[in-house]
Scaffold this motif. Structure first.
Motif, PDB file in Angstrom:
ATOM      1  N   ASN B   4       0.837  -1.212   0.000  1.00 52.56           N
ATOM      2  CA  ASN B   4       0.000   0.000   0.000  1.00 52.56           C
ATOM      3  C   ASN B   4       0.872   1.264   0.000  1.00 52.56           C
ATOM      4  O   ASN B   4       0.614   2.219   0.723  1.00 52.56           O
ATOM      5  CB  ASN B   4      -0.964  -0.009   1.192  1.00 52.56           C
ATOM      6  CG  ASN B   4      -1.926  -1.177   1.136  1.00 52.56           C
ATOM      7  OD1 ASN B   4      -2.046  -1.839   0.105  1.00 52.56           O
ATOM      8  ND2 ASN B   4      -2.614  -1.434   2.223  1.00 52.56           N
ATOM      9  N   VAL B  29     -10.498  -9.357   1.491  1.00 48.82           N
ATOM     10  CA  VAL B  29      -9.480  -8.499   0.887  1.00 48.82           C
ATOM     11  C   VAL B  29      -9.439  -8.692  -0.625  1.00 48.82           C
ATOM     12  O   VAL B  29      -9.825  -9.738  -1.151  1.00 48.82           O
ATOM     13  CB  VAL B  29      -8.057  -8.762   1.437  1.00 48.82           C
ATOM     14  CG1 VAL B  29      -7.956  -8.403   2.903  1.00 48.82           C
ATOM     15  CG2 VAL B  29      -7.627 -10.188   1.186  1.00 48.82           C
ATOM     16  N   VAL B  30      -8.966  -7.641  -1.286  1.00 49.55           N
ATOM     17  CA  VAL B  30      -8.600  -7.754  -2.696  1.00 49.55           C
ATOM     18  C   VAL B  30      -7.107  -7.440  -2.759  1.00 49.55           C
ATOM     19  O   VAL B  30      -6.663  -6.428  -2.223  1.00 49.55           O
ATOM     20  CB  VAL B  30      -9.402  -6.765  -3.567  1.00 49.55           C
ATOM     21  CG1 VAL B  30      -8.885  -6.765  -4.995  1.00 49.55           C
ATOM     22  CG2 VAL B  30     -10.893  -7.114  -3.543  1.00 49.55           C
ATOM     23  N   GLU B  32      -3.594  -6.981  -5.009  1.00 43.84           N
ATOM     24  CA  GLU B  32      -2.990  -6.735  -6.312  1.00 43.84           C
ATOM     25  C   GLU B  32      -1.485  -6.867  -6.140  1.00 43.84           C
ATOM     26  O   GLU B  32      -0.905  -6.218  -5.272  1.00 43.84           O
ATOM     27  CB  GLU B  32      -3.353  -5.323  -6.767  1.00 43.84           C
ATOM     28  CG  GLU B  32      -3.193  -5.094  -8.245  1.00 43.84           C
ATOM     29  CD  GLU B  32      -3.527  -3.665  -8.618  1.00 43.84           C
ATOM     30  OE1 GLU B  32      -4.515  -3.441  -9.317  1.00 43.84           O
ATOM     31  OE2 GLU B  32      -2.773  -2.760  -8.205  1.00 43.84           O
ATOM     32  N   GLU B  55      -0.703  -4.301  -3.215  1.00 41.14           N
ATOM     33  CA  GLU B  55      -1.797  -3.483  -2.694  1.00 41.14           C
ATOM     34  C   GLU B  55      -2.756  -4.438  -2.015  1.00 41.14           C
ATOM     35  O   GLU B  55      -3.251  -5.386  -2.639  1.00 41.14           O
ATOM     36  CB  GLU B  55      -2.521  -2.730  -3.822  1.00 41.14           C
ATOM     37  CG  GLU B  55      -1.702  -1.648  -4.484  1.00 41.14           C
ATOM     38  CD  GLU B  55      -1.474  -0.426  -3.607  1.00 41.14           C
ATOM     39  OE1 GLU B  55      -2.234  -0.234  -2.631  1.00 41.14           O
ATOM     40  OE2 GLU B  55      -0.523   0.328  -3.885  1.00 41.14           O
ATOM     41  N   ILE B  56      -2.978  -4.243  -0.742  1.00 39.93           N
ATOM     42  CA  ILE B  56      -3.926  -5.083  -0.008  1.00 39.93           C
ATOM     43  C   ILE B  56      -5.086  -4.189   0.413  1.00 39.93           C
ATOM     44  O   ILE B  56      -4.929  -3.298   1.250  1.00 39.93           O
ATOM     45  CB  ILE B  56      -3.273  -5.736   1.220  1.00 39.93           C
ATOM     46  CG1 ILE B  56      -2.055  -6.562   0.798  1.00 39.93           C
ATOM     47  CG2 ILE B  56      -4.288  -6.615   1.962  1.00 39.93           C
ATOM     48  CD1 ILE B  56      -1.284  -7.184   1.950  1.00 39.93           C
ATOM     49  N   VAL B  57      -6.240  -4.402  -0.217  1.00 40.34           N
ATOM     50  CA  VAL B  57      -7.405  -3.566   0.058  1.00 40.34           C
ATOM     51  C   VAL B  57      -8.356  -4.352   0.965  1.00 40.34           C
ATOM     52  O   VAL B  57      -8.765  -5.460   0.623  1.00 40.34           O
ATOM     53  CB  VAL B  57      -8.120  -3.172  -1.254  1.00 40.34           C
ATOM     54  CG1 VAL B  57      -9.343  -2.318  -0.954  1.00 40.34           C
ATOM     55  CG2 VAL B  57      -7.154  -2.432  -2.163  1.00 40.34           C
ATOM     56  N   THR B  58      -8.644  -3.782   2.122  1.00 45.16           N
ATOM     57  CA  THR B  58      -9.488  -4.454   3.110  1.00 45.16           C
ATOM     58  C   THR B  58     -10.900  -3.896   3.032  1.00 45.16           C
ATOM     59  O   THR B  58     -11.091  -2.676   3.104  1.00 45.16           O
ATOM     60  CB  THR B  58      -8.934  -4.169   4.522  1.00 45.16           C
ATOM     61  OG1 THR B  58      -7.545  -4.419   4.518  1.00 45.16           O
ATOM     62  CG2 THR B  58      -9.607  -5.035   5.564  1.00 45.16           C
ATOM     63  N   PHE B  59     -11.871  -4.789   2.913  1.00 46.19           N
ATOM     64  CA  PHE B  59     -13.260  -4.335   2.876  1.00 46.19           C
ATOM     65  C   PHE B  59     -13.972  -4.702   4.169  1.00 46.19           C
ATOM     66  O   PHE B  59     -13.962  -5.860   4.589  1.00 46.19           O
ATOM     67  CB  PHE B  59     -13.998  -4.954   1.684  1.00 46.19           C
ATOM     68  CG  PHE B  59     -13.616  -4.331   0.374  1.00 46.19           C
ATOM     69  CD1 PHE B  59     -14.190  -3.141  -0.031  1.00 46.19           C
ATOM     70  CD2 PHE B  59     -12.658  -4.916  -0.419  1.00 46.19           C
ATOM     71  CE1 PHE B  59     -13.824  -2.549  -1.233  1.00 46.19           C
ATOM     72  CE2 PHE B  59     -12.282  -4.331  -1.623  1.00 46.19           C
ATOM     73  CZ  PHE B  59     -12.866  -3.148  -2.025  1.00 46.19           C
TER      74      PHE B  59
END
Lengths: 192, 63
Positions: B4, B29-30, B32, B55-59
């Motif tokens: 990130n 998570v998504v 990339e 990139e670790i996107v946490t929802f």
């Protein structure tokens, strides 16, 4: 060219017409975005009225119908397409084929993940604006807009879960930040 | 490696171990890796190393 004549040529898809989506759709209608594609399978409930842009006499109506009725009170001429369905990897591409931008306005984290993965993997020409961490009455100032990659923006604090309670002010902050990100992108300003 | 946008001095390891170490729930998570989406079924066999950009996107729920 005026901002409205530019936005009038654009199409935005909104995935979900709840706290985020109903408010985003209202803001984009006020900005005269020419074409909105709104998708939701839910109905308006009385408990939604603390944050969602619906009225008492719309309780028990389908959200897509209630949403379109609200928007028609603001603008009679923009094109508003609604889909009363659940978005899945099988239908996302078809439903959003005409849009410039997809705004993720879901409630459940697994649906957010599903849409985000699908759009980033299979719809390389679309811009995606998502949200994560919008609940409670935590500080305004923990909410940010992050540009994750060239075409994926994420608004929220990435932490505050729905269990903290979902309240109008903070949900509206995030909805407005997603809407403004969409306006910026549509106007050619890609930076956050 | 960069996660990130921030630099970390992690050793080469499996993506699933890294996600556990960072106390992230891998379900929502998504991820990339160097610009490509990583499917969840690959979290266990994909090794990330010092030159990778993640990139670790946490929802979390709410919308």
């Amino acid at each position: 060219m005026s901002i409205y004549s530019i936005l009038g040529e654009k199409t935005v898809g909104i995935a979900g017409a709840g706290g985020l989506g109903s408010n985003i759709a209202t803001l984009l209608t006020r900005m005269k975005v020419g074409h909105l594609v709104i998708v939701d399978y839910d109905i308006v409930e009385a408990v939604n009225l603390n944050r969602q842009n619906y009225a008492l006499d719309q309780v028990n109506q389908k959200k897509v119908k209630a949403c379109k009725d609200v928007l028609r009170q603001i603008n009679k001429t923009i094109q508003i397409d609604t889909h009363d369905l659940k978005l899945t990897p099988q239908n996302i591409k078809e439903v959003f084929k005409d849009v410039d931008i997809i705004i993720e306005a879901f409630d459940l984290p697994e649906e957010k993940v599903m849409l985000t993965e699908f759009v980033l993997k299979h719809m390389p020409e679309k811009i995606l604006i998502g949200a994560s961490g919008i609940a409670g009455y935590e500080s305004n100032n923990t909410i940010t807009t992050r540009r994750v990659n060239d075409r994926f923006y994420l608004v929220g604090d990435s932490k505050s879960k729905a269990e903290l309670g979902m309240y109008g002010p903070r949900v509206n902050i995030v909805a407005a930040m997603q809407a403004n990100t969409a306006i910026r992108v549509l106007m050619g300003e890609m930076n956050v | 490696m960069f996660i990130n946008g921030k630099k970390y001095e992690f050793n080469e390891q499996k993506l699933s171990e890294l996600i556990d170490y960072m106390k992230i729930n891998s379900k929502n998570v998504v991820v990339e890796l160097n610009g490509e989406i990583v499917e969840k079924k690959n979290f266990d066999n994909l090794v990330v190393n010092y030159q990778d950009k993640l990139e670790i996107v946490t929802f979390v729920g709410g919308g």
